[in-house]
Design an enzyme around this catalytic site. Structure first.
Site, PDB file in Angstrom:
ATOM      1  N   SER A 116       0.793  -1.251  -0.130  1.00 45.29           N
ATOM      2  CA  SER A 116      -0.062   0.054   0.062  1.00 45.29           C
ATOM      3  C   SER A 116       0.765   1.219  -0.049  1.00 45.29           C
ATOM      4  O   SER A 116       2.076   0.969   0.447  1.00 45.29           O
ATOM      5  CB  SER A 116      -0.844   0.069   1.159  1.00 45.29           C
ATOM      6  OG  SER A 116      -0.130  -0.293   2.397  1.00 45.29           O
ATOM      7  N   GLU A 146       1.265   5.643   0.662  1.00 49.18           N
ATOM      8  CA  GLU A 146       0.639   6.785   1.282  1.00 49.18           C
ATOM      9  C   GLU A 146       1.272   7.891   0.702  1.00 49.18           C
ATOM     10  O   GLU A 146       2.458   8.091   0.234  1.00 49.18           O
ATOM     11  CB  GLU A 146       1.339   6.431   2.760  1.00 49.18           C
ATOM     12  CG  GLU A 146       0.783   7.752   3.695  1.00 49.18           C
ATOM     13  CD  GLU A 146       0.971   7.528   5.192  1.00 49.18           C
ATOM     14  OE1 GLU A 146       0.911   6.522   5.583  1.00 49.18           O
ATOM     15  OE2 GLU A 146       1.585   8.760   5.854  1.00 49.18           O
ATOM     16  N   ASP A 175      -1.444  14.760  16.237  1.00 48.72           N
ATOM     17  CA  ASP A 175      -0.488  15.134  17.277  1.00 48.72           C
ATOM     18  C   ASP A 175      -1.005  16.231  17.936  1.00 48.72           C
ATOM     19  O   ASP A 175      -2.000  17.273  17.672  1.00 48.72           O
ATOM     20  CB  ASP A 175       0.790  15.682  16.584  1.00 48.72           C
ATOM     21  CG  ASP A 175       1.653  14.852  16.143  1.00 48.72           C
ATOM     22  OD1 ASP A 175       1.721  13.604  17.139  1.00 48.72           O
ATOM     23  OD2 ASP A 175       1.962  14.336  15.155  1.00 48.72           O
ATOM     24  N   PHE A 222      12.691  14.659  11.216  1.00 47.93           N
ATOM     25  CA  PHE A 222      11.447  13.739  11.323  1.00 47.93           C
ATOM     26  C   PHE A 222      11.576  13.005  12.461  1.00 47.93           C
ATOM     27  O   PHE A 222      10.746  12.838  13.309  1.00 47.93           O
ATOM     28  CB  PHE A 222      11.361  12.934  10.048  1.00 47.93           C
ATOM     29  CG  PHE A 222      10.285  13.158   8.908  1.00 47.93           C
ATOM     30  CD1 PHE A 222       9.777  14.467   8.981  1.00 47.93           C
ATOM     31  CD2 PHE A 222      10.006  12.034   8.215  1.00 47.93           C
ATOM     32  CE1 PHE A 222       8.786  14.261   7.899  1.00 47.93           C
ATOM     33  CE2 PHE A 222       8.981  12.160   7.276  1.00 47.93           C
ATOM     34  CZ  PHE A 222       8.320  13.501   7.153  1.00 47.93           C
ATOM     35  N   HIS A 268       3.735  -1.045   3.883  1.00 51.54           N
ATOM     36  CA  HIS A 268       3.097   0.022   3.520  1.00 51.54           C
ATOM     37  C   HIS A 268       4.162   1.357   3.230  1.00 51.54           C
ATOM     38  O   HIS A 268       5.070   1.002   4.116  1.00 51.54           O
ATOM     39  CB  HIS A 268       2.313   0.606   4.537  1.00 51.54           C
ATOM     40  CG  HIS A 268       1.641   1.693   4.549  1.00 51.54           C
ATOM     41  ND1 HIS A 268       0.380   2.071   3.905  1.00 51.54           N
ATOM     42  CD2 HIS A 268       1.861   3.117   5.091  1.00 51.54           C
ATOM     43  CE1 HIS A 268       0.154   3.351   4.199  1.00 51.54           C
ATOM     44  NE2 HIS A 268       0.904   4.049   4.647  1.00 51.54           N
TER      45      HIS A 268
HETATM   46  P1  FAD Z   1      -3.286   6.986  20.023  1.00 49.86           P
HETATM   47  O1  FAD Z   1      -3.347   5.516  19.613  1.00 49.86           O
HETATM   48  O2  FAD Z   1      -4.525   7.533  20.604  1.00 49.86           O
HETATM   49  O3  FAD Z   1      -2.097   6.976  20.937  1.00 49.86           O
HETATM   50  C1  FAD Z   1      -1.507   8.319  21.544  1.00 49.86           C
HETATM   51  C2  FAD Z   1      -0.647   8.470  22.836  1.00 49.86           C
HETATM   52  O4  FAD Z   1      -1.651   8.347  23.837  1.00 49.86           O
HETATM   53  C3  FAD Z   1       0.114   7.066  22.861  1.00 49.86           C
HETATM   54  O5  FAD Z   1       1.162   7.481  23.531  1.00 49.86           O
HETATM   55  C4  FAD Z   1      -0.616   5.986  23.659  1.00 49.86           C
HETATM   56  O6  FAD Z   1       0.131   5.128  24.382  1.00 49.86           O
HETATM   57  C5  FAD Z   1      -1.428   7.131  24.599  1.00 49.86           C
HETATM   58  N1  FAD Z   1      -2.720   6.822  25.044  1.00 49.86           N
HETATM   59  C6  FAD Z   1      -3.802   6.131  24.262  1.00 49.86           C
HETATM   60  N2  FAD Z   1      -4.726   6.216  25.119  1.00 49.86           N
HETATM   61  C7  FAD Z   1      -4.573   6.641  26.332  1.00 49.86           C
HETATM   62  C8  FAD Z   1      -5.374   6.748  27.359  1.00 49.86           C
HETATM   63  N3  FAD Z   1      -6.572   6.572  27.635  1.00 49.86           N
HETATM   64  N4  FAD Z   1      -4.687   7.614  28.480  1.00 49.86           N
HETATM   65  C9  FAD Z   1      -3.398   8.165  28.557  1.00 49.86           C
HETATM   66  N5  FAD Z   1      -2.666   7.816  27.186  1.00 49.86           N
HETATM   67  C10 FAD Z   1      -3.246   7.150  26.334  1.00 49.86           C
HETATM   68  N6  FAD Z   1      -0.812  12.419  12.095  1.00 49.86           N
HETATM   69  C11 FAD Z   1      -1.738  13.053  11.518  1.00 49.86           C
HETATM   70  O7  FAD Z   1      -2.017  14.272  11.913  1.00 49.86           O
HETATM   71  N7  FAD Z   1      -2.137  12.998  10.296  1.00 49.86           N
HETATM   72  C12 FAD Z   1      -2.061  11.662   9.512  1.00 49.86           C
HETATM   73  O8  FAD Z   1      -2.721  11.397   8.473  1.00 49.86           O
HETATM   74  C13 FAD Z   1      -1.211  10.841  10.302  1.00 49.86           C
HETATM   75  N8  FAD Z   1      -0.971   9.656   9.468  1.00 49.86           N
HETATM   76  C14 FAD Z   1      -0.394   8.607  10.358  1.00 49.86           C
HETATM   77  C15 FAD Z   1      -0.308   7.241   9.704  1.00 49.86           C
HETATM   78  C16 FAD Z   1       0.617   6.289  10.502  1.00 49.86           C
HETATM   79  C17 FAD Z   1       0.812   5.099   9.780  1.00 49.86           C
HETATM   80  C18 FAD Z   1       1.174   6.724  11.632  1.00 49.86           C
HETATM   81  C19 FAD Z   1       1.847   5.724  12.559  1.00 49.86           C
HETATM   82  C20 FAD Z   1       0.997   7.795  12.366  1.00 49.86           C
HETATM   83  C21 FAD Z   1       0.267   9.016  11.581  1.00 49.86           C
HETATM   84  N9  FAD Z   1       0.006  10.043  12.149  1.00 49.86           N
HETATM   85  C22 FAD Z   1      -0.717  11.056  11.540  1.00 49.86           C
HETATM   86  C23 FAD Z   1       0.614  10.415  13.450  1.00 49.86           C
HETATM   87  C24 FAD Z   1      -0.086  10.318  14.573  1.00 49.86           C
HETATM   88  O9  FAD Z   1      -1.205  11.107  14.350  1.00 49.86           O
HETATM   89  C25 FAD Z   1       0.679  10.597  15.896  1.00 49.86           C
HETATM   90  O10 FAD Z   1       1.687   9.721  16.133  1.00 49.86           O
HETATM   91  C26 FAD Z   1      -0.147  10.944  17.119  1.00 49.86           C
HETATM   92  O11 FAD Z   1       0.776  11.582  18.119  1.00 49.86           O
HETATM   93  C27 FAD Z   1      -0.846   9.667  17.778  1.00 49.86           C
HETATM   94  O12 FAD Z   1      -1.490   9.137  16.950  1.00 49.86           O
HETATM   95  P2  FAD Z   1      -2.384   7.417  17.421  1.00 49.86           P
HETATM   96  O13 FAD Z   1      -3.570   7.343  16.519  1.00 49.86           O
HETATM   97  O14 FAD Z   1      -1.257   6.683  17.633  1.00 49.86           O
HETATM   98  O15 FAD Z   1      -2.933   7.852  18.692  1.00 49.86           O
END
Ligand code: FAD
Length: 290
Positions: free
Chosen positions: A16, A18, A110, A213, A263
């Site tokens: 895939s 991105e 973020d 990065f 990916h």
């Molecule tokens: P989560 O899974 O919610 O985790 C975030 C953090 O919070 C982790 O440290 C986790 O351990 C912690 N956490 C989770 N639940 C709890 C809780 N209940 N209490 C306390 N802590 C908790 N960013 C963008 O803005 N746009 C994009 O299109 C984008 N695409 C991405 C694609 C991929 C494949 C990856 C790997 C990252 C991408 N990101 C993108 C970056 C991502 O948004 C950031 O890394 C963000 O900081 C965390 O997102 P997450 O979905 O992993 O969050």
């Protein structure tokens, strides 16, 4: 035997790609040229990132729409929940579903600053999406641990939560140390995470940009990688060849370790990703002549 191995690989590996929404007309050209070049490899899906700035969703959506119309490929929007209300997210999800989008990459996004606790995490977004429709959902995973996680174990539990909420696969943050990914995959399996942990591969052609990065993401840049790019700051052609060879070596080891889905963070460029896919046996279909 070599040909046989290649034949065995061809058709087994799926990829895939991105992309990100382009910011200028010139970048827009590059994006569509890259999509054109890579679409012949028949990726399982192509995804488009989503930024926190207003207007970004429209840009993501317009690229998604363009990909669907121009290539017929499965186009997958990323969606973050950090900057939207639940109602807004539900509307976005319904809208996507009504427009034939069935697969979403669900993310938290973020934090603008670390001062406030987020209202929603990615696991909550997965539940919300599933409550709207039966989407195919990918989520993010971090072999080297997310920078905000309390511990590696807490981060793993969070990934399990996202899968238990209905996510179908995890795509990893990029990495360069293959053994880190393999250990992480083992830890996922031991924690009862039974979905595919798809390695996110970043073909590097700009090492300086990578250093910036990586600093923001907790990704370790091994010393050997720095050595490979040393002295090439003014030599983009050699950097591309080096970057491709590093990624080819990584995917070769990963595929030997049984990885079947990759990916690619294309950064909207086709050249390196195309060549790396080629070495994985992912190639355009050739018409059979009897
Ligand atoms: P989560 O899974 O919610 O985790 C975030 C953090 O919070 C982790 O440290 C986790 O351990 C912690 N956490 C989770 N639940 C709890 C809780 N209940 N209490 C306390 N802590 C908790 N960013 C963008 O803005 N746009 C994009 O299109 C984008 N695409 C991405 C694609 C991929 C494949 C990856 C790997 C990252 C991408 N990101 C993108 C970056 C991502 O948004 C950031 O890394 C963000 O900081 C965390 O997102 P997450 O979905 O992993 O969050």
């Amino acid at each position: 035997a070599l040909n046989q191995n290649l034949a065995e690989l061809a058709g087994r590996v799926e990829v895939s790609f991105e992309f990100f929404p382009p910011g200028t007309p010139e970048m827009e050209n590059t994006l569509w040229q890259s999509i054109d070049r890579l679409s012949v490899l028949k990726p399982k899906f192509v995804s488009v990132t989503y930024g926190a700035n207003s207007g970004e969703r429209d840009r993501t959506h317009s690229v998604i729409k363009g990909i669907k119309e121009k290539t017929g490929l499965i186009a997958v929007p990323h969606l973050t929940c950090i900057d939207a209300t639940r109602d807004e997210l539900k509307t976005i999800a319904k809208d996507y579903w009504d427009n034939g989008i069935r697969h979403i990459v669900a993310l938290r996004g973020d934090l603008p600053d670390n001062s406030r606790k987020p209202d929603m995490y990615a696991a909550d977004l997965v539940s919300l999406l599933k409550s709207v429709a039966d989407f195919d959902i990918s989520v993010a995973a971090y072999p080297e641990v997310h920078p905000e996680a309390r511990s590696a174990q807490a981060d793993l539990i969070n990934l399990k939560k996202k899968i238990d909420a209905g996510a179908d696969r995890a795509i990893t943050q990029f990495f360069f140390d293959v053994s880190t990914y393999l250990r992480f995959r083992d830890r996922c399996a031991a924690a009862g995470i039974d979905v595919e942990i798809v390695p996110g591969i970043l073909p590097v052609s700009n090492f300086k940009q990578l250093q910036r990065f990586a600093g923001m993401t907790n990704v370790r840049i091994p010393g050997w990688l720095g050595n490979m790019f040393e002295g090439l700051d003014d030599d983009p052609e050699s950097r591309k060849l080096v970057g491709a060879s590093v990624a080819m070596e990584m995917v070769k080891i990963l595929s030997r370790e049984g990885v079947k889905n990759f990916h690619f963070y294309t950064l909207n460029r086709a050249e390196l990703t195309y060549a790396i896919c080629h070495t994985l046996g992912v190639r355009p279909a050739v018409a059979c002549v009897a």
